[in-house]
Motif scaffolding. Sequence first.
Motif, PDB file in Angstrom:
ATOM      1  N   PHE A 202      -8.467  -1.042 -10.434  1.00  0.00           N
ATOM      2  CA  PHE A 202      -8.186  -2.322  -9.789  1.00  0.00           C
ATOM      3  C   PHE A 202      -8.335  -2.222  -8.271  1.00  0.00           C
ATOM      4  CE2 PHE A 202      -5.647  -5.555  -7.832  1.00  0.00           C
ATOM      5  CZ  PHE A 202      -5.830  -6.660  -8.646  1.00  0.00           C
TER       6      PHE A 202
ATOM      7  N   GLU B  69     -12.363 -11.046  -2.832  1.00  0.00           N
ATOM      8  CA  GLU B  69     -11.904  -9.988  -1.936  1.00  0.00           C
ATOM      9  C   GLU B  69     -13.092  -9.258  -1.332  1.00  0.00           C
ATOM     10  OE1 GLU B  69      -8.383  -8.659  -1.320  1.00  0.00           O
ATOM     11  OE2 GLU B  69      -8.368 -10.821  -1.627  1.00  0.00           O
TER      12      GLU B  69
ATOM     13  N   MET C 231      -0.391  -1.620  -3.246  1.00  0.00           N
ATOM     14  CA  MET C 231      -0.926  -1.741  -4.611  1.00  0.00           C
ATOM     15  C   MET C 231      -0.614  -0.485  -5.414  1.00  0.00           C
ATOM     16  SD  MET C 231      -4.508  -3.789  -4.546  1.00  0.00           S
ATOM     17  CE  MET C 231      -5.334  -3.121  -3.131  1.00  0.00           C
TER      18      MET C 231
ATOM     19  N   TYR D 114     -11.242 -12.748  -8.479  1.00  0.00           N
ATOM     20  CA  TYR D 114     -10.432 -12.176  -7.399  1.00  0.00           C
ATOM     21  C   TYR D 114     -11.173 -11.041  -6.695  1.00  0.00           C
ATOM     22  CZ  TYR D 114      -6.785  -9.222  -5.354  1.00  0.00           C
ATOM     23  OH  TYR D 114      -6.054  -8.422  -4.509  1.00  0.00           O
TER      24      TYR D 114
ATOM     25  N   ASN E  52      -9.383 -11.738 -12.967  1.00  0.00           N
ATOM     26  CA  ASN E  52      -9.542 -10.681 -11.975  1.00  0.00           C
ATOM     27  C   ASN E  52     -10.933 -10.648 -11.358  1.00  0.00           C
ATOM     28  OD1 ASN E  52      -6.998  -9.703 -11.970  1.00  0.00           O
ATOM     29  ND2 ASN E  52      -7.375  -8.114 -13.496  1.00  0.00           N
TER      30      ASN E  52
ATOM     31  N   GLY F 272       1.977   0.006  -8.782  1.00  0.00           N
ATOM     32  CA  GLY F 272       1.401   0.421 -10.059  1.00  0.00           C
ATOM     33  C   GLY F 272       0.059  -0.204 -10.393  1.00  0.00           C
ATOM     34  N   ALA F 273      -0.724  -0.554  -9.364  1.00  0.00           N
ATOM     35  CA  ALA F 273      -2.095  -0.989  -9.645  1.00  0.00           C
ATOM     36  C   ALA F 273      -2.904   0.228 -10.071  1.00  0.00           C
ATOM     37  CB  ALA F 273      -2.718  -1.618  -8.405  1.00  0.00           C
ATOM     38  N   THR F 274      -3.812   0.035 -11.002  1.00  0.00           N
ATOM     39  CA  THR F 274      -4.635   1.170 -11.429  1.00  0.00           C
ATOM     40  C   THR F 274      -5.685   1.450 -10.358  1.00  0.00           C
ATOM     41  OG1 THR F 274      -6.179  -0.297 -12.521  1.00  0.00           O
ATOM     42  CG2 THR F 274      -4.392   0.578 -13.862  1.00  0.00           C
TER      43      THR F 274
END
Lengths: 296, 230
Positions: free
Chosen positions: A214, A12, A205, A8, A5, A209-211
């Motif tokens: 995140f 981003e 997102m 990533y 992550n 269910g992305a926190t």
Amino acid sequence: MAKHNIGYFFREGMSNMFSHGFMSFAAIGITVACLLIMGTFSLVAVNADAQLKTLESENEVLAFVNEDYTEDQAKGLQSELENLSNVASVQYISKEDAMASFQAQYPDEQMFQNNLKPEIFRDRYAVHLKDLHLTKETVAALKDVEGIDDVNAYEEISNGFITVRNIATVVCVALILILFVVSIFIISNTIKLTTFDRREEIAIMRMVGATNGFIRWPFVYEGFMLGLLGAVISFFLQWALYEAVARGVATNDTLQLIHIVSFEQLWVPVAAVFGGTGILIGVGGSLSAIRKFLKA
Amino acid sequence: MIRLTDVEMEYENGTDAIRGITLNIADGEFVFLVGPSGSGKSTIINLLTGELIPSAGRIMVNGFAVSTISGKQLPLMRRTLGVIFQDFRLIEKKTVYDNLSFVMRAVGASPKEIRKRIPYVLELVGLKDKALCHPTELSGGEQQRVAIARALVNNPTTIIADEPTGNLDPDRSLELMRLLIRINELGATVVIVTHEKELVNRFEKRVVTIDGGKIISDQIGGYVGGTIHG
Ligand SMILES: Nc1ncnc2c1ncn2[C@@H]1O[C@H](COP(=O)(O)OP(=O)(O)OP(=O)(O)O)[C@@H](O)[C@H]1O
Ligand SMILES: [Mg+2]
């Protein structure tokens, strides 16, 4: 946080930064301006302070001998000076010695090393005082001595440095506060622009269910990168500026008395403060931009 | 497992969208949710996804008490759902593949899992050779299948679709329904909101009809009531 992550988030964040080239440029620019102004005033204050400290520790007044006096005549003044009240000790410094010690202060300046002649210096006495508070009276007494032309007491100069330091400090604090707020505001808006660009992605997102963490990270990275880049650029600009000013002071006839603290002695705290402040501005700006995503 | 108990939903402006609904949907069921425009279908979907909080009543979704869920639990609950919208909501600047990998990453899947899962899901929706296309290069039906693939890719236990056939011609709609039925046969609970009477009547499935924020019928097969427009 899983390792895959981090890369990533970083990618981003970077791509966010480049997708708003102009705003990112403005955000970095304002951060640089903030840090440079803060840095410049702080460095002026640091130098004024250092100067003041040297002056105080030296506790010394220079009494210049009349230029028409021969060396023997000049040396003859010693006992008369020693007998003045509040004088602790008196040391004779010839033209040649004065030049040598001046040259020793600027080992890197070729101009000083090769082209100086002792004639441009004057014979002088370094007079150490018992009580610094009585400087004024002692200076007056020294001036009354036949053969002493000029007395260089640091009182006025040190008052000058105190003023410079105080003004630099006040201006510094006020400017820093204003620029700090402005920088955070601009970075925050840059990142709000990104979040607006990415609102669809953010909605998706959230839906899958992305926190919140995140969702936030890429924006925090973006702010971090903006702040850090601003800090790095300002560090090098500050360095160049400092060296230029130091060179200017060293070669200026009236200012050369001031001894500039070398940048080698200062770069670590400057880098740390710039880095810390830049990152604080960047991350602070991004957190303020994504406040609404902190909510569920 | 979805369980609504005496659920009421009053919007801030005072609209009573849901007026006491009790509904159970077991794991592995296939349910059509039908009703006239403004009857409260989308409101129910938004209550299930935790987008809205009910003014009264209790909602359980896959073991989570959605009506009182915490900010920390909400994402975990949402990972059990795959949601499909009428307007697809694909990201146009990402390829089909990246639209899918994006949502897998969002829930912490590793690159390896992503590489394994996406071809399987694209195969399932029949879009294997479109992986590198952008959504704008696809037909409406193909785009909707990407949306379904995206809903499936994180392997949710429940698929929820709000008017998934709204933009499709009848043949494409039928194809899409067959795909959703197949997904149901593979084990997922499927809840579909639709207007399309024709379509619903072709399948012998459970149909829950709501009107005015209340359930007016719950039976196997057949779209009930003549007042339905759409
Ligand atoms: N955000 C909102 N604020 C206030 N009222 C709303 C909101 N969303 C929906 N409503 C109202 O709640 C009622 C139910 O709306 P809902 O969107 O659930 O209907 P629906 O069954 O999905 O209709 P359609 O078939 O047209 O999509 C309607 O009266 C609508 O006007
Ligand atoms: Mg609706």
